[in-house]
Design a protein around this motif. Sequence first.
Motif, PDB file in Angstrom:
ATOM      1  N   ILE A  37      26.096  12.472  40.086  1.00  0.00           N
ATOM      2  CA  ILE A  37      26.590  11.647  41.194  1.00  0.00           C
ATOM      3  C   ILE A  37      25.910  10.284  41.168  1.00  0.00           C
ATOM      4  CG2 ILE A  37      26.658  11.429  43.695  1.00  0.00           C
ATOM      5  CD1 ILE A  37      26.859  14.383  43.893  1.00  0.00           C
ATOM      6  N   PHE A  38      24.625  10.346  40.937  1.00  0.00           N
ATOM      7  CA  PHE A  38      23.816   9.144  40.887  1.00  0.00           C
ATOM      8  C   PHE A  38      24.290   8.215  39.771  1.00  0.00           C
ATOM      9  CE2 PHE A  38      19.259   7.637  40.399  1.00  0.00           C
ATOM     10  CZ  PHE A  38      19.461   6.686  41.353  1.00  0.00           C
ATOM     11  N   VAL A  41      27.376   6.459  40.730  1.00  0.00           N
ATOM     12  CA  VAL A  41      27.092   5.296  41.579  1.00  0.00           C
ATOM     13  C   VAL A  41      26.707   4.114  40.718  1.00  0.00           C
ATOM     14  CG1 VAL A  41      25.502   4.386  43.282  1.00  0.00           C
ATOM     15  CG2 VAL A  41      26.460   6.631  43.596  1.00  0.00           C
ATOM     16  N   MET A  44      29.681   2.475  39.340  1.00  0.00           N
ATOM     17  CA  MET A  44      30.301   1.603  40.343  1.00  0.00           C
ATOM     18  C   MET A  44      29.596   0.252  40.380  1.00  0.00           C
ATOM     19  SD  MET A  44      30.731   4.393  43.366  1.00  0.00           S
ATOM     20  CE  MET A  44      31.036   3.243  44.667  1.00  0.00           C
ATOM     21  N   LEU A  45      28.257   0.295  40.436  1.00  0.00           N
ATOM     22  CA  LEU A  45      27.511  -0.961  40.525  1.00  0.00           C
ATOM     23  C   LEU A  45      27.724  -1.806  39.279  1.00  0.00           C
ATOM     24  CD1 LEU A  45      24.127   0.062  42.149  1.00  0.00           C
ATOM     25  CD2 LEU A  45      26.187  -0.763  43.209  1.00  0.00           C
ATOM     26  N   PHE A  67      23.637 -13.336  41.107  1.00  0.00           N
ATOM     27  CA  PHE A  67      23.854 -12.147  41.945  1.00  0.00           C
ATOM     28  C   PHE A  67      23.719 -10.880  41.099  1.00  0.00           C
ATOM     29  CE2 PHE A  67      25.412  -9.356  45.033  1.00  0.00           C
ATOM     30  CZ  PHE A  67      25.728 -10.016  46.199  1.00  0.00           C
ATOM     31  N   PHE A  70      20.235  -9.821  40.892  1.00  0.00           N
ATOM     32  CA  PHE A  70      19.777  -9.198  42.142  1.00  0.00           C
ATOM     33  C   PHE A  70      20.270  -7.756  42.234  1.00  0.00           C
ATOM     34  CE2 PHE A  70      18.760 -13.453  43.521  1.00  0.00           C
ATOM     35  CZ  PHE A  70      17.629 -13.244  44.265  1.00  0.00           C
ATOM     36  N   ILE A  71      21.531  -7.538  41.832  1.00  0.00           N
ATOM     37  CA  ILE A  71      22.059  -6.168  41.890  1.00  0.00           C
ATOM     38  C   ILE A  71      21.254  -5.264  40.968  1.00  0.00           C
ATOM     39  CG2 ILE A  71      24.054  -4.705  41.425  1.00  0.00           C
ATOM     40  CD1 ILE A  71      25.836  -6.927  42.246  1.00  0.00           C
ATOM     41  N   VAL A  74      17.822  -4.531  42.554  1.00  0.00           N
ATOM     42  CA  VAL A  74      17.912  -3.613  43.687  1.00  0.00           C
ATOM     43  C   VAL A  74      18.295  -2.219  43.216  1.00  0.00           C
ATOM     44  CG1 VAL A  74      19.213  -3.121  45.769  1.00  0.00           C
ATOM     45  CG2 VAL A  74      18.354  -5.392  45.374  1.00  0.00           C
ATOM     46  N   ALA A  77      15.283  -0.457  42.077  1.00  0.00           N
ATOM     47  CA  ALA A  77      14.505   0.057  43.206  1.00  0.00           C
ATOM     48  C   ALA A  77      15.138   1.320  43.755  1.00  0.00           C
ATOM     49  CB  ALA A  77      14.411  -1.009  44.297  1.00  0.00           C
ATOM     50  N   GLU A  78      16.474   1.316  43.801  1.00  0.00           N
ATOM     51  CA  GLU A  78      17.185   2.472  44.332  1.00  0.00           C
ATOM     52  C   GLU A  78      16.992   3.682  43.422  1.00  0.00           C
ATOM     53  OE1 GLU A  78      21.013   1.551  46.997  1.00  0.00           O
ATOM     54  OE2 GLU A  78      21.392   1.817  44.888  1.00  0.00           O
ATOM     55  N   VAL A  81      13.583   5.304  44.104  1.00  0.00           N
ATOM     56  CA  VAL A  81      13.570   6.146  45.301  1.00  0.00           C
ATOM     57  C   VAL A  81      14.436   7.381  45.106  1.00  0.00           C
ATOM     58  CG1 VAL A  81      14.220   6.220  47.718  1.00  0.00           C
ATOM     59  CG2 VAL A  81      13.026   4.256  46.831  1.00  0.00           C
ATOM     60  N   GLY A  82      15.620   7.175  44.506  1.00  0.00           N
ATOM     61  CA  GLY A  82      16.562   8.287  44.352  1.00  0.00           C
ATOM     62  C   GLY A  82      16.012   9.384  43.460  1.00  0.00           C
ATOM     63  N   ILE A  85      13.454  11.377  45.227  1.00  0.00           N
ATOM     64  CA  ILE A  85      14.041  12.348  46.158  1.00  0.00           C
ATOM     65  C   ILE A  85      14.555  13.558  45.388  1.00  0.00           C
ATOM     66  CG2 ILE A  85      15.955  12.731  47.750  1.00  0.00           C
ATOM     67  CD1 ILE A  85      15.645   9.822  48.620  1.00  0.00           C
ATOM     68  N   ILE A  86      15.202  13.310  44.238  1.00  0.00           N
ATOM     69  CA  ILE A  86      15.758  14.421  43.462  1.00  0.00           C
ATOM     70  C   ILE A  86      14.631  15.322  42.943  1.00  0.00           C
ATOM     71  CG2 ILE A  86      17.030  14.980  41.367  1.00  0.00           C
ATOM     72  CD1 ILE A  86      18.732  12.503  41.929  1.00  0.00           C
TER      73      ILE A  86
ATOM     74  N   PHE B 118      23.479  -8.534  51.290  1.00  0.00           N
ATOM     75  CA  PHE B 118      23.257  -7.412  50.386  1.00  0.00           C
ATOM     76  C   PHE B 118      21.779  -7.031  50.340  1.00  0.00           C
ATOM     77  CE2 PHE B 118      22.120  -6.526  45.867  1.00  0.00           C
ATOM     78  CZ  PHE B 118      22.492  -5.212  45.864  1.00  0.00           C
ATOM     79  N   PHE B 149      20.762   9.188  50.836  1.00  0.00           N
ATOM     80  CA  PHE B 149      20.639   8.356  49.641  1.00  0.00           C
ATOM     81  C   PHE B 149      21.971   8.241  48.904  1.00  0.00           C
ATOM     82  CE2 PHE B 149      20.062   8.363  45.045  1.00  0.00           C
ATOM     83  CZ  PHE B 149      19.646   7.060  44.909  1.00  0.00           C
TER      84      PHE B 149
END
Lengths: 106, 458
Positions: A37-38, A41, A44-45, A67, A70-71, A74, A77-78, A81-82, A85-86, B118, B149
């Motif tokens: 799933i990750f 995502v 998508m990004l 931009f 920056f994406i 970020v 960073a995501e 964290v993700g 969590i997993i 954003f 998340f």
Amino acid sequence: MNTILSIVPIQYYIILSAILFSIGVMGVLTRSNAIIIFMSVEIMLNSVNLLLAAFSTYHNDAAGQIFVFFIMAVAAAEVAVGLAIIVMIYRNINTIDIYNLNKLKG
Amino acid sequence: MNVVIALTITGILNLFGSIFSYRKITPLLSIIGLTTAIVFNSMYWNTNQSFFNHMMVVDNYAVAFGTVCMVLAACLIIFYNRFMGDNDHHLPEVLSVIVLSVDGAIVMVSYTNLLMLFLGVEILSISFYILAGLKKKDLGSNEAAIKYFLMGAFSTGFLLLGITLIYGATASFDLSVISEYVKLNSTSTNYLLLSGVLLILVGLLFKVAAAPFHFWTPDVYQGAPTIITAFFATVGKIASFGAFYRLFQMCFSPIVNEWSGVIMVVAIITMFIGNITALQQKNLKRMFAYSSIAHAGYMLLALLSHDYLGGNAILFYSIAYGISSMSAFIIIHIIQTQTGTDEAMGFAGLVHKNKTLAMITAISMLSLSGIPLTAGFFGKFYLFSSAIESGYVLLVCLAVINSFIGIYYYFKPVIESYFKDSITDDVIKLKSVETILLIFLSIATILLGIFPGLVPAI
């Protein structure tokens, strides 16, 4: 720079990004493995990144490419964290299949 | 931009708390940092300065929303000793994440560039993912973290695609350039722009937890530690609405006819799903999650208003909702640690255990359901009147019906605490600072309900 766009017109980039984005959305909605799933995502990004770069060339404007950076930052960073969590979930229930997470109901 | 700098320095100083062993004073440090930031923020009132190469403008709107978020965060930190219990050795890091997430909230309410929107959304959300999973061994908290998340990252994808399509149509991320473009081209249909607006709308509706994008909310709010849920439900929601209103009022008001239909339908579905599902909940945290969904539905009405009335209405509602919701969640947390149950029967006989707490429960529930003489009443009044002035009479009728439905479940804890007998007669003791804070929140609720003019016009 616009010579690239004269070979491959901007519509093609929009369609390609839309397809990639849809693949990502379908992945998020249908898969049960948290990592996959990750990954969806991230697809998508990245489709958004591709489209931003294409529009940036199309408009002759550097802001779109900034931009993208920056994406990427970020998203990194995501990811940090993700994945944390997993890992936390894997330590507790020894699986990362999200259908095993059904404790919260109402 | 002194506010952002002050908050960031506070966050970093907190992080060093474990290394240089001043962890005991980190709560105090955070409060001092937040207070400094609030003072800096209020100095920007009426100045309209722009910062970071016109990436952010601190107008009255930004000052007002920023102050609300920071005050609520400060209230939360005062309850720091109740955060974790066994996990207390992470206290400096938790406080650091909370303070830094407020940074994101500040960015979200003062941006003038879609890049900053954003970044603000992500700073806030990534901090929230961490906070939702604070209880590492608790499966509920784990589940809340992963759900938040995955859904948060998913919605960010939509937000980004929307921003990109708008960039493709207008060749700029700057809100003033975009709004000029929209004004000039408001008569012709531009599919790139419209699909961008719709995708941004989807992304932001996810963040404010409006139906049909609300399904993560009850699970996340129930699973996360209660005090963190209070943070999600107040600061998270208020900052998201701040960003939402700012974007749609500044940029897309000339094409309001293209998206007002979507907002109307979403608002109606959100109010009904939120209130009707909340009726059936036994778990109080889940009930309040649905109630916060319903409140998001009411707040969406402000987006439809054509003038700046909507801004004032949404600010007042945010303050009223933020204060009452914060005290409600804090009380739920106190009851939960005392009786070990999340359900309404935990409130049974509260009036015999602690009179002040019972009274504060009653006041915050009255305010949430919108009874006169509390802040919640004027919040709803302003929202509904701004929507009526823009001609949405039917929508307001439905909203009023919904606030009547809401009264039923908001009164459950009140009835339990005043008219039921408790199983045990343990007296609930609170620290004096906690009692003072809760009383302060209740007094603010009543004061705003009697003198609504205390909130300045923006």
